[in-house]
Design a protein around this motif. Structure first.
Motif, mmCIF file in Angstrom:
data_model
loop_
_atom_site.group_PDB
_atom_site.id
_atom_site.type_symbol
_atom_site.label_atom_id
_atom_site.label_comp_id
_atom_site.label_asym_id
_atom_site.label_seq_id
_atom_site.Cartn_x
_atom_site.Cartn_y
_atom_site.Cartn_z
ATOM 1 N N ALA A 59 3.604 11.097 6.969
ATOM 2 C CA ALA A 59 2.470 10.261 7.387
ATOM 3 C C ALA A 59 2.398 8.946 6.608
ATOM 4 C CB ALA A 59 1.169 11.043 7.232
ATOM 5 N N ARG A 60 2.633 8.997 5.308
ATOM 6 C CA ARG A 60 2.562 7.772 4.501
ATOM 7 C C ARG A 60 3.672 6.800 4.875
ATOM 8 N NH1 ARG A 60 2.030 9.194 -1.609
ATOM 9 N NH2 ARG A 60 1.779 6.943 -1.763
ATOM 10 N N VAL A 61 4.870 7.311 5.142
ATOM 11 C CA VAL A 61 5.994 6.462 5.548
ATOM 12 C C VAL A 61 5.710 5.873 6.923
ATOM 13 C CG1 VAL A 61 8.447 6.413 6.148
ATOM 14 C CG2 VAL A 61 7.681 7.669 4.125
ATOM 15 N N GLN A 62 5.182 6.694 7.827
ATOM 16 C CA GLN A 62 4.854 6.207 9.160
ATOM 17 C C GLN A 62 3.812 5.091 9.093
ATOM 18 O OE1 GLN A 62 3.803 9.267 11.949
ATOM 19 N NE2 GLN A 62 3.408 7.825 13.594
ATOM 20 N N ALA A 63 2.829 5.236 8.246
ATOM 21 C CA ALA A 63 1.802 4.202 8.093
ATOM 22 C C ALA A 63 2.420 2.904 7.581
ATOM 23 C CB ALA A 63 0.704 4.675 7.145
ATOM 24 N N ILE A 64 3.350 3.008 6.658
ATOM 25 C CA ILE A 64 4.030 1.825 6.125
ATOM 26 C C ILE A 64 4.863 1.170 7.221
ATOM 27 C CG2 ILE A 64 5.750 0.978 4.489
ATOM 28 C CD1 ILE A 64 4.871 3.364 2.645
ATOM 29 N N LEU A 65 5.622 1.956 7.954
ATOM 30 C CA LEU A 65 6.447 1.411 9.035
ATOM 31 C C LEU A 65 5.587 0.705 10.074
ATOM 32 C CD1 LEU A 65 9.039 4.284 9.662
ATOM 33 C CD2 LEU A 65 9.391 2.159 8.395
ATOM 34 N N GLN A 66 4.452 1.302 10.424
ATOM 35 C CA GLN A 66 3.591 0.703 11.436
ATOM 36 C C GLN A 66 2.946 -0.586 10.950
ATOM 37 O OE1 GLN A 66 1.175 4.104 12.507
ATOM 38 N NE2 GLN A 66 2.461 4.502 14.297
ATOM 39 N N SER A 67 2.588 -0.654 9.688
ATOM 40 C CA SER A 67 1.936 -1.874 9.206
ATOM 41 C C SER A 67 2.930 -2.970 8.824
ATOM 42 C CB SER A 67 1.038 -1.561 8.003
ATOM 43 O OG SER A 67 1.814 -1.169 6.893
ATOM 44 N N ALA A 68 4.141 -2.595 8.424
ATOM 45 C CA ALA A 68 5.095 -3.591 7.928
ATOM 46 C C ALA A 68 6.251 -3.883 8.880
ATOM 47 C CB ALA A 68 5.650 -3.139 6.575
ATOM 48 N N CYS A 69 6.512 -2.991 9.832
ATOM 49 C CA CYS A 69 7.734 -3.133 10.635
ATOM 50 C C CYS A 69 7.520 -3.163 12.145
ATOM 51 C CB CYS A 69 8.703 -1.982 10.327
ATOM 52 S SG CYS A 69 9.011 -1.685 8.579
ATOM 53 N N TYR A 70 6.595 -2.356 12.635
ATOM 54 C CA TYR A 70 6.491 -2.125 14.066
ATOM 55 C C TYR A 70 6.136 -3.363 14.887
ATOM 56 C CZ TYR A 70 7.323 2.870 14.698
ATOM 57 O OH TYR A 70 7.910 4.094 14.809
ATOM 58 N N ARG B 65 2.781 -6.036 2.940
ATOM 59 C CA ARG B 65 3.511 -6.243 1.681
ATOM 60 C C ARG B 65 3.900 -4.897 1.088
ATOM 61 N NH1 ARG B 65 -0.491 -10.907 -0.660
ATOM 62 N NH2 ARG B 65 0.101 -12.475 0.894
ATOM 63 N N LEU B 66 5.166 -4.808 0.691
ATOM 64 C CA LEU B 66 5.670 -3.543 0.157
ATOM 65 C C LEU B 66 5.625 -3.539 -1.366
ATOM 66 C CD1 LEU B 66 8.747 -2.877 2.474
ATOM 67 C CD2 LEU B 66 6.389 -2.091 2.719
ATOM 68 N N THR B 67 4.805 -2.661 -1.889
ATOM 69 C CA THR B 67 4.750 -2.469 -3.339
ATOM 70 C C THR B 67 5.960 -1.638 -3.753
ATOM 71 O OG1 THR B 67 3.508 -0.416 -3.086
ATOM 72 C CG2 THR B 67 2.214 -2.453 -3.286
ATOM 73 N N GLY B 68 6.161 -1.522 -5.022
ATOM 74 C CA GLY B 68 7.253 -0.695 -5.526
ATOM 75 C C GLY B 68 7.140 0.743 -5.048
ATOM 76 N N GLU B 69 5.920 1.267 -5.008
ATOM 77 C CA GLU B 69 5.700 2.639 -4.553
ATOM 78 C C GLU B 69 6.063 2.778 -3.068
ATOM 79 O OE1 GLU B 69 2.122 5.917 -3.925
ATOM 80 O OE2 GLU B 69 1.626 3.909 -4.640
ATOM 81 N N LYS B 70 5.656 1.815 -2.271
ATOM 82 C CA LYS B 70 5.966 1.863 -0.833
ATOM 83 C C LYS B 70 7.474 1.768 -0.599
ATOM 84 C CE LYS B 70 1.632 -0.043 0.929
ATOM 85 N NZ LYS B 70 1.011 -1.180 1.639
ATOM 86 N N ARG B 71 8.129 0.892 -1.344
ATOM 87 C CA ARG B 71 9.586 0.773 -1.230
ATOM 88 C C ARG B 71 10.257 2.099 -1.585
ATOM 89 N NH1 ARG B 71 10.829 -4.555 -0.583
ATOM 90 N NH2 ARG B 71 9.341 -6.026 -1.418
ATOM 91 N N GLN B 72 9.771 2.727 -2.635
ATOM 92 C CA GLN B 72 10.347 3.990 -3.092
ATOM 93 C C GLN B 72 10.134 5.090 -2.051
ATOM 94 O OE1 GLN B 72 9.357 7.214 -4.357
ATOM 95 N NE2 GLN B 72 11.509 7.516 -4.845
ATOM 96 N N LEU B 73 8.961 5.126 -1.435
ATOM 97 C CA LEU B 73 8.690 6.123 -0.393
ATOM 98 C C LEU B 73 9.648 5.967 0.783
ATOM 99 C CD1 LEU B 73 4.777 6.171 -0.236
ATOM 100 C CD2 LEU B 73 6.255 8.121 -0.690
ATOM 101 N N ILE B 74 9.842 4.732 1.213
ATOM 102 C CA ILE B 74 10.730 4.473 2.354
ATOM 103 C C ILE B 74 12.167 4.834 2.008
ATOM 104 C CG2 ILE B 74 11.725 2.671 3.822
ATOM 105 C CD1 ILE B 74 8.975 1.276 3.701
#
Length: 154
Positions: A44-55, A130-139
């Motif tokens: 879910a957290r990765v999906q949220a990141i993908l939707q806000s930063a990539c989709y 914007r991808l924080t270090g934590e978000k980058r690591q999750l992806i």
């Protein structure tokens, strides 16, 4: 002075006329069976990141900001989205060959790690992308696990 007013009036009229030439919108309103979230388990957290930063640029469903209705900004965005979907389309990910999927996942990982994605022109106006270090690591952790399982399956 009179010549300047004529030029300004002509520019204003041209600007007004181009507002009627709107590009097609990239909105399907549905999640396809070939969407990456239907093909692979996406936390879910990765999906949220993908939707806000990539989709917005890499799927068939873009959330358009207010300025996309003002030309020539709308044309620029339509072109940008078209290029993004050509490179990678999460909505069609399931239709890619196994080899292409692995290559795209590795390309995503590299782009996220080196900071080339999401584009700075996008994150300037979309702070949630914007991808924080934590978000980058999750992806990258998710992609690492997924590519490992795909590589062993082949």
């Amino acid at each position: 002075m009179r010549q300047t007013k004529k030029w300004l009036l002509m520019l204003f009229v041209a600007f007004a006329v181009i507002q009627f030439i709107q590009p097609a919108r990239n909105t399907s309103g549905q999640v396809l069976q070939t969407d990456i979230t239907n093909v692979y388990p996406v936390p879910a957290r990765v999906q949220a990141i993908l939707q806000s930063a990539c989709y917005d640029c890499h799927s068939n469903d873009t959330r358009y900001p207010w300025y996309s209705y003002i030309q020539p900004a709308g044309w620029w965005l339509a072109h940008h989205i078209s290029e993004g979907k050509e490179e990678l389309n999460f909505s069609d990910f399931g239709s890619y060959s196994s080899k292409r999927r692995i290559n795209k996942l590795r390309a995503i990982e590299n782009s996220v790690n080196d900071g080339t994605m999401p584009l700075s022109s996008y994150t300037l106006l979309h702070k949630d992308a914007r991808l924080t270090g934590e978000k980058r690591q999750l992806i990258t952790a998710w992609i690492g696990k997924l590519t490992d399982s795909l590589a062993t399956a082949n």
